[in-house]
Scaffold this active site. Sequence first.
Site, PDB file in Angstrom:
ATOM      1  N   SER A   1     -67.948 -27.313 113.539  1.00  0.00           N
ATOM      2  CA  SER A   1     -68.217 -26.928 112.148  1.00  0.00           C
ATOM      3  C   SER A   1     -66.940 -26.718 111.336  1.00  0.00           C
ATOM      4  O   SER A   1     -66.864 -25.830 110.484  1.00  0.00           O
ATOM      5  CB  SER A   1     -69.105 -25.674 112.091  1.00  0.00           C
TER       6      SER A   1
ATOM      7  N   GLU B   1     -64.209 -27.215 121.936  1.00  0.00           N
ATOM      8  CA  GLU B   1     -65.376 -27.222 121.062  1.00  0.00           C
ATOM      9  C   GLU B   1     -66.466 -26.335 121.644  1.00  0.00           C
ATOM     10  O   GLU B   1     -67.183 -26.751 122.560  1.00  0.00           O
ATOM     11  CB  GLU B   1     -65.918 -28.641 120.900  1.00  0.00           C
TER      12      GLU B   1
ATOM     13  N   HIS C   1     -67.155 -34.993 125.943  1.00  0.00           N
ATOM     14  CA  HIS C   1     -67.758 -34.269 124.823  1.00  0.00           C
ATOM     15  C   HIS C   1     -69.030 -33.578 125.305  1.00  0.00           C
ATOM     16  O   HIS C   1     -69.739 -34.089 126.170  1.00  0.00           O
ATOM     17  CB  HIS C   1     -68.064 -35.238 123.674  1.00  0.00           C
TER      18      HIS C   1
ATOM     19  N   GLU D   1     -71.855 -33.329 124.122  1.00  0.00           N
ATOM     20  CA  GLU D   1     -73.067 -34.142 123.993  1.00  0.00           C
ATOM     21  C   GLU D   1     -73.189 -35.138 125.137  1.00  0.00           C
ATOM     22  O   GLU D   1     -74.294 -35.450 125.582  1.00  0.00           O
ATOM     23  CB  GLU D   1     -73.073 -34.839 122.633  1.00  0.00           C
TER      24      GLU D   1
ATOM     25  N   LYS E   1     -69.548 -40.189 115.984  1.00  0.00           N
ATOM     26  CA  LYS E   1     -70.749 -40.121 116.828  1.00  0.00           C
ATOM     27  C   LYS E   1     -71.626 -41.355 116.582  1.00  0.00           C
ATOM     28  O   LYS E   1     -71.101 -42.439 116.387  1.00  0.00           O
ATOM     29  CB  LYS E   1     -71.485 -38.804 116.602  1.00  0.00           C
TER      30      LYS E   1
ATOM     31  N   ASN F   1     -64.742 -37.777 114.791  1.00  0.00           N
ATOM     32  CA  ASN F   1     -65.719 -38.352 115.714  1.00  0.00           C
ATOM     33  C   ASN F   1     -66.974 -38.714 114.919  1.00  0.00           C
ATOM     34  O   ASN F   1     -67.734 -37.836 114.533  1.00  0.00           O
ATOM     35  CB  ASN F   1     -66.038 -37.336 116.813  1.00  0.00           C
TER      36      ASN F   1
END
Length: 248
Positions: free
Chosen positions: A208, A163, A93, A95, A11, A9
């Site tokens: 991470s 995630e 996601h 975010e 982003k 991803n």
Amino acid sequence: MPRKLAAGNWKMNGIGASLVEVEALLAAWPNAGCDILLCPPATLLSRMAERVSGSSIAVGGQDCHVAASGAHTGDISADMIAEAGGSHVILGHSERRADHGEDDALVAAKTAAAWGAGLIAVVCVGETLDEREAGRTIDVVAGQLAGSVPDGATAANTVIAYEPVWAIGTGKVPTLDEIGAVHDDIRARLSDRFGAEGDGIRILYGGSVKPSNAAEIFAVSNVDGALVGGASLKADDFGGIISALQNA
């Protein structure tokens, strides 16, 4: 066993010059022993799809609107992603959930739209640090899974990405036992709801992931690959993760 998947991803990162990393990835992994997916910003989607055409690397979007078209300034539809050469789209996601207030019902509607356009939906779930510290991880993830994935999910049209929000881009990673507990619970719920199809839906871990810890994460029960952020921007870093995955 589901075929392993390394998904990147990008982003809000990458311009035309960044496609050199895709060329390097193609050169290094012409026949990887796992599936590879890259999800660039929309401005690079068609150009990246052209670069990887005929290869084993797939390309996807990072979000889509529930509608096929209309007065939705700044949005992109699932049909547009497909027309640009995408085969997947990341949905829900953390975010998007945090920055744009997306809830489970909206993610489910977007997932249905993605399926309607022939895309594979990569549906993201995960708890915040406060939720984990309160001992609510399993309940939170289970609720997101139930609310964000519509009926009709199959191994061919859906991927789940776990995630933990507090591990994304922070360098913090849950213990292997913690990762395994969540992935095992997700698998059980998918199998219970979707039967044999649920057995084959891939469950990715994200948060991470890097070359130095990938191998131990991929050895965990029901981890079928990774959804990678920053480490997917450079071919060398992402290649290290791909190497660990195909050897898992």
